[in-house]
Write a protein that holds these residues in place. Structure first.
Motif, PDB file in Angstrom:
ATOM      1  N   ILE A  10      -8.573  29.776   6.249  1.00  0.00           N
ATOM      2  CA  ILE A  10      -9.300  29.304   4.856  1.00  0.00           C
ATOM      3  C   ILE A  10      -8.449  28.915   3.691  1.00  0.00           C
ATOM      4  O   ILE A  10      -7.443  29.693   3.410  1.00  0.00           O
ATOM      5  CB  ILE A  10     -10.050  30.621   4.532  1.00  0.00           C
ATOM      6  CG1 ILE A  10     -10.955  30.798   5.571  1.00  0.00           C
ATOM      7  CG2 ILE A  10     -10.911  30.085   3.312  1.00  0.00           C
ATOM      8  CD1 ILE A  10     -12.008  31.997   5.433  1.00  0.00           C
ATOM      9  N   SER A  12      -8.033  28.395   0.045  1.00  0.00           N
ATOM     10  CA  SER A  12      -8.724  28.939  -0.990  1.00  0.00           C
ATOM     11  C   SER A  12      -8.651  28.166  -2.273  1.00  0.00           C
ATOM     12  O   SER A  12      -9.198  28.502  -3.233  1.00  0.00           O
ATOM     13  CB  SER A  12      -8.056  30.487  -1.380  1.00  0.00           C
ATOM     14  OG  SER A  12      -6.772  30.297  -1.620  1.00  0.00           O
ATOM     15  N   TYR A  81      -9.945  36.055  10.151  1.00  0.00           N
ATOM     16  CA  TYR A  81      -9.491  35.180   8.965  1.00  0.00           C
ATOM     17  C   TYR A  81      -8.085  35.258   8.646  1.00  0.00           C
ATOM     18  O   TYR A  81      -7.360  36.306   8.583  1.00  0.00           O
ATOM     19  CB  TYR A  81     -10.559  35.314   7.678  1.00  0.00           C
ATOM     20  CG  TYR A  81     -11.702  35.853   8.209  1.00  0.00           C
ATOM     21  CD1 TYR A  81     -12.871  34.378   8.339  1.00  0.00           C
ATOM     22  CD2 TYR A  81     -12.257  36.669   8.288  1.00  0.00           C
ATOM     23  CE1 TYR A  81     -14.013  34.731   8.708  1.00  0.00           C
ATOM     24  CE2 TYR A  81     -13.665  37.261   8.518  1.00  0.00           C
ATOM     25  CZ  TYR A  81     -14.378  35.879   8.774  1.00  0.00           C
ATOM     26  OH  TYR A  81     -15.771  36.114   9.346  1.00  0.00           O
ATOM     27  N   PHE A  83      -6.120  34.001   5.249  1.00  0.00           N
ATOM     28  CA  PHE A  83      -6.425  33.326   3.896  1.00  0.00           C
ATOM     29  C   PHE A  83      -4.942  32.633   3.668  1.00  0.00           C
ATOM     30  O   PHE A  83      -4.085  33.259   3.587  1.00  0.00           O
ATOM     31  CB  PHE A  83      -6.856  34.303   2.787  1.00  0.00           C
ATOM     32  CG  PHE A  83      -8.071  34.513   3.280  1.00  0.00           C
ATOM     33  CD1 PHE A  83      -9.412  34.092   2.754  1.00  0.00           C
ATOM     34  CD2 PHE A  83      -8.488  35.855   3.930  1.00  0.00           C
ATOM     35  CE1 PHE A  83     -10.681  34.727   3.002  1.00  0.00           C
ATOM     36  CE2 PHE A  83      -9.574  36.449   4.140  1.00  0.00           C
ATOM     37  CZ  PHE A  83     -10.965  35.626   3.830  1.00  0.00           C
ATOM     38  N   VAL A  85      -3.382  31.668   0.348  1.00  0.00           N
ATOM     39  CA  VAL A  85      -3.719  32.267  -0.681  1.00  0.00           C
ATOM     40  C   VAL A  85      -2.703  31.418  -1.952  1.00  0.00           C
ATOM     41  O   VAL A  85      -1.509  31.584  -1.903  1.00  0.00           O
ATOM     42  CB  VAL A  85      -3.410  33.569  -0.940  1.00  0.00           C
ATOM     43  CG1 VAL A  85      -3.509  34.308  -2.367  1.00  0.00           C
ATOM     44  CG2 VAL A  85      -4.432  34.308   0.059  1.00  0.00           C
ATOM     45  N   LEU A  96     -12.147  31.285  -4.341  1.00  0.00           N
ATOM     46  CA  LEU A  96     -12.195  32.238  -3.218  1.00  0.00           C
ATOM     47  C   LEU A  96     -12.950  33.453  -3.618  1.00  0.00           C
ATOM     48  O   LEU A  96     -13.596  33.917  -2.553  1.00  0.00           O
ATOM     49  CB  LEU A  96     -10.460  32.439  -2.920  1.00  0.00           C
ATOM     50  CG  LEU A  96     -10.527  33.791  -1.960  1.00  0.00           C
ATOM     51  CD1 LEU A  96     -11.247  33.188  -0.584  1.00  0.00           C
ATOM     52  CD2 LEU A  96      -8.980  33.742  -1.705  1.00  0.00           C
ATOM     53  N   TRP A 107     -18.467  39.283   6.858  1.00  0.00           N
ATOM     54  CA  TRP A 107     -17.000  39.250   6.849  1.00  0.00           C
ATOM     55  C   TRP A 107     -16.735  40.844   7.535  1.00  0.00           C
ATOM     56  O   TRP A 107     -15.560  40.793   7.990  1.00  0.00           O
ATOM     57  CB  TRP A 107     -16.625  39.528   5.351  1.00  0.00           C
ATOM     58  CG  TRP A 107     -16.594  38.486   4.424  1.00  0.00           C
ATOM     59  CD1 TRP A 107     -17.597  38.610   3.247  1.00  0.00           C
ATOM     60  CD2 TRP A 107     -15.958  37.185   4.624  1.00  0.00           C
ATOM     61  NE1 TRP A 107     -17.363  37.198   2.795  1.00  0.00           N
ATOM     62  CE2 TRP A 107     -16.397  36.430   3.401  1.00  0.00           C
ATOM     63  CE3 TRP A 107     -15.017  36.654   5.249  1.00  0.00           C
ATOM     64  CZ2 TRP A 107     -15.982  35.343   3.125  1.00  0.00           C
ATOM     65  CZ3 TRP A 107     -14.310  35.376   5.112  1.00  0.00           C
ATOM     66  CH2 TRP A 107     -14.867  34.825   3.930  1.00  0.00           C
ATOM     67  N   MET A 112      -8.082  40.496   8.642  1.00  0.00           N
ATOM     68  CA  MET A 112      -7.594  39.221   7.753  1.00  0.00           C
ATOM     69  C   MET A 112      -6.272  39.368   7.606  1.00  0.00           C
ATOM     70  O   MET A 112      -5.589  40.329   7.326  1.00  0.00           O
ATOM     71  CB  MET A 112      -8.661  39.585   6.387  1.00  0.00           C
ATOM     72  CG  MET A 112      -8.335  40.592   5.663  1.00  0.00           C
ATOM     73  SD  MET A 112      -6.839  40.634   4.641  1.00  0.00           S
ATOM     74  CE  MET A 112      -7.087  39.284   3.322  1.00  0.00           C
ATOM     75  N   VAL A 114      -2.753  36.857   5.372  1.00  0.00           N
ATOM     76  CA  VAL A 114      -2.751  36.082   4.414  1.00  0.00           C
ATOM     77  C   VAL A 114      -1.445  35.188   4.495  1.00  0.00           C
ATOM     78  O   VAL A 114      -0.485  35.622   5.225  1.00  0.00           O
ATOM     79  CB  VAL A 114      -2.481  36.966   3.178  1.00  0.00           C
ATOM     80  CG1 VAL A 114      -3.843  37.642   2.915  1.00  0.00           C
ATOM     81  CG2 VAL A 114      -1.448  37.996   3.337  1.00  0.00           C
ATOM     82  N   LEU A 129      -6.536  40.658  -3.117  1.00  0.00           N
ATOM     83  CA  LEU A 129      -7.397  40.155  -2.043  1.00  0.00           C
ATOM     84  C   LEU A 129      -7.380  41.356  -0.974  1.00  0.00           C
ATOM     85  O   LEU A 129      -8.489  41.422  -0.479  1.00  0.00           O
ATOM     86  CB  LEU A 129      -6.980  39.042  -1.356  1.00  0.00           C
ATOM     87  CG  LEU A 129      -7.490  38.393  -0.159  1.00  0.00           C
ATOM     88  CD1 LEU A 129      -8.977  38.066  -0.592  1.00  0.00           C
ATOM     89  CD2 LEU A 129      -6.700  36.868   0.432  1.00  0.00           C
TER      90      LEU A 129
END
Length: 201
Positions: A10, A12, A81, A83, A85, A96, A107, A112, A114, A129
Motif C-alpha cells: 500500500i 500511503s 499488508y 505499508f 510509509v 493513510l 483489517w 502488517m 512496513v 502506525l
C-alpha cells in the motif's frame, strides 16, 4: 505453494510530488521474487476516499458512502499488508490515517509489515502506525525496513544525482527478507485460522 497468501503493498502518500513510486517499484520487485506470497500494488491515489464521515465504524453499522465501501472491498481481498510509509511531521500521512479509519472489519486478524523512508527511516511514523494497527486488530510484525539518513539521500529526490534503489540492496535486502518472511508466515497461519472460524460459523 498452493493458495498463497495475497499481500497488498500500500502506497500511503498521495501528493503529486511524492517520491513513493521509486521505493514502491523496488519493494514490489522484492515481493514478486518470492514464491510464498502473491502481491498487488494498492495506491491510495486510486481511491477517491472522503474524509471519514460515517455514523460510526463499520464494526457497528454498515458504511453508507459507496467510495468507502469500494475501499473496504479492496482491503477484504488481501491476507496481509505491507505499508510504504512516508513520514510527515513525525507521523503517517493524513491519507493513510483516513484510509485506516474507513474500515475496521477487514483489517483484522491479518499481518502488517512496513517499509519507511525519510530522515530517520520513518521510524516515528511507523511506531504510531503499529499502534493503530493493533487497535484495528492487525498483527504488526517485528521486522521493518527503514530507508533513512545517508541511504535515503543516496536514492531520493534530494540528491541532484540520485542512485537507483538497487544501490541499497546490499544494505537493506536482509531487512526486506526478514520483514516479508514474518508477514508471509503470519499471513498463512491467520488465513487458515480465519477460514476455520468461518467454516465453524
Amino acid at each position: 505453494m498452493a493458495d498463497k497468501p495475497k499481500i497488498a503493498l500500500i502506497i500511503s502518500s498521495t501528493r503529486d510530488s511524492r517520491w513513493a513510486d521509486k521505493p514502491a517499484q523496488w519493494a514490489l520487485k522484492h515481493m514478486q521474487a518470492r514464491d510464498d506470497i502473491e502481491v498487488e500494488l494498492v495506491d491510495l491515489r486510486d481511491f477517491d476516499l472522503p474524509f471519514f464521515n460515517e455514523v460510526a465504524s463499520n464494526a457497528y453499522v454498515p458504511t453508507q458512502d459507496p467510495r468507502a465501501v469500494r475501499w473496504q472491498q479492496e482491503i477484504a481481498r488481501f491476507d496481509g499488508y505491507v505499508f510504504l510509509v512516508a513520514e510527515y511531521n513525525r507521523s503517517i500521512t493524513g491519507a493513510l490515517k483516513n484510509a485506516l479509519d474507513q474500515d475496521y472489519i477487514n483489517w483484522g486478524k491479518k499481518p502488517m509489515g512496513v517499509i519507511g523512508y525519510g530522515s530517520v527511516g520513518a521510524a516515528r511514523a511507523i511506531e504510531q502506525l503499529r499502534l493503530m494497527a493493533i487497535e484495528l486488530q492487525m498483527v504488526p510484525v517485528r521486522a521493518g525496513v527503514h530507508i533513512g539518513g545517508s541511504d535515503f539521500f543516496r536514492v531520493s529526490a534530494y540528491n541532484p544525482n540520485p542512485e537507483p534503489m538497487e544501490a541499497l540492496d546490499g544494505i537493506l535486502a536482509g531487512s526486506v527478507k526478514d520483514m516479508l518472511d514474518q508477514v508471509s508466515w503470519y499471513a498463512g497461519i491467520l488465513k487458515t485460522a480465519r477460514a476455520a472460524v468461518q467454516q465453524a460459523a
